[in-house]
Design an enzyme around this catalytic site. Structure first.
Site, mmCIF file in Angstrom:
data_model
loop_
_atom_site.group_PDB
_atom_site.id
_atom_site.type_symbol
_atom_site.label_atom_id
_atom_site.label_comp_id
_atom_site.label_asym_id
_atom_site.label_seq_id
_atom_site.Cartn_x
_atom_site.Cartn_y
_atom_site.Cartn_z
ATOM 1 C CG MET A 1 -3.791 11.022 -4.487
ATOM 2 S SD MET A 1 -4.313 9.571 -3.575
ATOM 3 C CE MET A 1 -2.861 9.183 -2.615
ATOM 4 C CG ASP A 20 -6.074 22.527 -5.659
ATOM 5 O OD1 ASP A 20 -6.104 21.308 -5.462
ATOM 6 O OD2 ASP A 20 -6.185 23.045 -6.804
ATOM 7 C CB VAL A 77 0.399 19.290 -8.780
ATOM 8 C CG1 VAL A 77 0.478 20.348 -7.689
ATOM 9 C CG2 VAL A 77 1.776 18.953 -9.307
ATOM 10 C CD GLU A 79 2.620 10.650 -11.606
ATOM 11 O OE1 GLU A 79 2.502 11.444 -10.657
ATOM 12 O OE2 GLU A 79 3.344 9.657 -11.553
ATOM 13 C CE LYS A 84 3.662 14.438 -9.785
ATOM 14 N NZ LYS A 84 2.764 14.764 -8.703
ATOM 15 C CG HIS A 127 3.237 6.168 -3.928
ATOM 16 N ND1 HIS A 127 3.324 4.925 -4.516
ATOM 17 C CD2 HIS A 127 2.142 6.750 -4.471
ATOM 18 C CE1 HIS A 127 2.330 4.778 -5.363
ATOM 19 N NE2 HIS A 127 1.600 5.862 -5.357
HETATM 20 N N1 LIG Z 1 -5.442 9.058 -7.531
HETATM 21 C C1 LIG Z 1 -4.730 8.062 -7.010
HETATM 22 O O1 LIG Z 1 -5.234 6.953 -6.768
HETATM 23 C C2 LIG Z 1 -3.272 8.291 -6.662
HETATM 24 C C3 LIG Z 1 -2.631 7.389 -5.793
HETATM 25 C C4 LIG Z 1 -1.285 7.630 -5.444
HETATM 26 C C5 LIG Z 1 -0.617 8.717 -5.970
HETATM 27 N N2 LIG Z 1 -1.261 9.551 -6.824
HETATM 28 C C6 LIG Z 1 -0.497 10.690 -7.357
HETATM 29 O O2 LIG Z 1 -0.904 11.856 -6.651
HETATM 30 C C7 LIG Z 1 -0.835 12.993 -7.519
HETATM 31 C C8 LIG Z 1 -2.192 13.663 -7.583
HETATM 32 O O3 LIG Z 1 -3.143 12.736 -8.055
HETATM 33 P P1 LIG Z 1 -4.718 13.036 -7.897
HETATM 34 O O4 LIG Z 1 -5.423 11.831 -8.390
HETATM 35 O O5 LIG Z 1 -5.007 13.546 -6.525
HETATM 36 O O6 LIG Z 1 -4.878 14.244 -8.947
HETATM 37 P P2 LIG Z 1 -6.092 15.291 -9.088
HETATM 38 O O7 LIG Z 1 -6.028 15.776 -10.499
HETATM 39 O O8 LIG Z 1 -7.355 14.716 -8.555
HETATM 40 O O9 LIG Z 1 -5.683 16.486 -8.099
HETATM 41 C C9 LIG Z 1 -4.615 17.334 -8.384
HETATM 42 C C10 LIG Z 1 -4.934 18.695 -7.775
HETATM 43 O O10 LIG Z 1 -3.776 19.524 -7.991
HETATM 44 C C11 LIG Z 1 -4.248 20.841 -8.254
HETATM 45 N N3 LIG Z 1 -3.154 21.573 -8.905
HETATM 46 C C12 LIG Z 1 -2.754 21.516 -10.199
HETATM 47 N N4 LIG Z 1 -1.677 22.293 -10.391
HETATM 48 C C13 LIG Z 1 -1.379 22.879 -9.195
HETATM 49 C C14 LIG Z 1 -0.376 23.788 -8.758
HETATM 50 N N5 LIG Z 1 0.547 24.265 -9.587
HETATM 51 N N6 LIG Z 1 -0.389 24.157 -7.458
HETATM 52 C C15 LIG Z 1 -1.332 23.673 -6.587
HETATM 53 N N7 LIG Z 1 -2.303 22.810 -6.957
HETATM 54 C C16 LIG Z 1 -2.327 22.413 -8.239
HETATM 55 C C17 LIG Z 1 -5.499 20.636 -9.089
HETATM 56 O O11 LIG Z 1 -6.335 21.776 -9.057
HETATM 57 C C18 LIG Z 1 -6.131 19.401 -8.417
HETATM 58 O O12 LIG Z 1 -7.068 19.776 -7.409
HETATM 59 C C19 LIG Z 1 -0.321 12.454 -8.862
HETATM 60 O O13 LIG Z 1 1.080 12.580 -8.923
HETATM 61 C C20 LIG Z 1 -0.747 11.003 -8.835
HETATM 62 O O14 LIG Z 1 0.059 10.191 -9.691
HETATM 63 C C21 LIG Z 1 -2.575 9.384 -7.166
#
Ligand SMILES: NC(=O)c1ccc[n+]([C@@H]2O[C@H](COP(=O)([O-])OP(=O)(O)OC[C@H]3O[C@@H](n4cnc5c(N)ncnc54)[C@H](O)[C@@H]3O)[C@@H](O)[C@H]2O)c1
Length: 256
Positions: A1, A20, A77, A79, A84, A127
């Site tokens: 995302m 990240d 980051v 879910e 968070k 979102h």
């Molecule tokens: N994947 C989807 O389709 C989607 C759609 C809408 C919303 N979301 C929401 O977006 C958020 C992220 O989802 P995603 O699928 O991209 O997750 P992901 O796991 O692919 O990416 C999360 C990233 O956050 C990084 N990270 C972890 N802890 C951290 C910190 N303390 N500081 C900085 N970076 C950190 C990780 O290294 C990773 O690269 C979640 O809350 C999810 O619910 C996801």
């Protein structure tokens, strides 16, 4: 995302700082932007010079301190409420007083994140949907504590990005996922009960209901673990059995 959101922001002329904890993830985000903008040049949508400008607007860091001068921070980051909350607490000590803090959560409580932070009025939900470049919807989530000026600012930003912002109150799953995940859960339960094959379930919703993708294919795209996390958060808030995932991914337990 994060990579997708960075892409649409940088292309819309915004200076973007990607943070990240994983250098690999940051490098992948840069590589993704290089590739998507290269495709845009090949299709003659932008010039190579414009592409270089977009790439120059996106910088990555591994330290949250890089957010010190940001107008808006969009947290995406994983879910997990604890993850968070940790990021929001750290940001409280870093960002400017007038910065807006947005969470990209699907289903966790924006209100709780706001209440647990130093300045609840500057916290809201933003979102986006995956793939961010293609999906038009952005849900702008206010808690009762959110300053309407912050909501206006991010709504204008979403419009500038070519998105369709929808204002919603704080409720697990908001509109789209609130409806979608109950349906996906029911599709998984139908498959688990051996009522129909996965191919037939997907075909029924594509060919009978005109959806672009069947529910089990969509669950694979979202990721079963992510879907489970979202359903657990929704079930914790709603106690609606529609949102109750099976007790464990390895068991054949039915939703309760
Ligand atoms: N994947 C989807 O389709 C989607 C759609 C809408 C919303 N979301 C929401 O977006 C958020 C992220 O989802 P995603 O699928 O991209 O997750 P992901 O796991 O692919 O990416 C999360 C990233 O956050 C990084 N990270 C972890 N802890 C951290 C910190 N303390 N500081 C900085 N970076 C950190 C990780 O290294 C990773 O690269 C979640 O809350 C999810 O619910 C996801």
């Amino acid at each position: 995302m994060g990579a997708g959101i960075a892409d649409v922001l940088a292309r819309a002329g915004r200076e973007v700082i990607g943070i990240d904890i994983s250098d690999t993830a940051a490098a992948q985000a840069v590589a993704a932007l290089e590739a998507s903008t290269a495709r845009a040049v090949a299709r003659e949508r932008i010039t190579e010079e414009e592409r270089q400008d977009v790439l120059a607007r996106f910088r990555t860091f591994s330290d949250l301190q890089a957010a010190a001068e940001a107008d808006l921070v969009i947290e995406v980051v994983p879910e997990s409420y604890e993850a968070k909350q940790e990021v929001f607490r750290a940001l409280d000590g870093i960002v400017r007083p007038d910065a807006i803090l947005a969470t990209g959560t699907n289903a966790l409580s924006v209100t709780r994140l706001a209440a647990d932070s130093a300045h609840p009025e500057r916290v809201l939900g933003l979102h986006f949907f995956a793939p961010v470049q293609a999906m038009k919807l952005v849900e702008v989530v206010s808690s009762v504590l959110t300053d309407p000026r912050a909501v206006d600012a991010v709504t204008r930003l979403a419009q500038d990005l070519g998105k369709e912002p929808v204002a919603v109150g704080d409720r697990a799953g908001f509109i789209a996922d609130g409806l979608l995940f109950g349906y996906l859960n029911q599709a998984a339960a139908m498959y688990e009960a051996k009522y129909a094959s996965r191919e037939d379930i997907d075909a029924a919703m594509k060919l009978g209901c005109g959806l672009p993708m069947g529910p089990l294919a969509l669950l694979d795209l979202i990721g079963v673990d992510t879907a489970r996390t979202v359903l657990e958060a929704m079930y914790a808030a709603s106690h609606d059995r529609l949102h109750a995932p099976p007790r464990s991914s390895s068991s054949s337990a039915r939703p309760v």
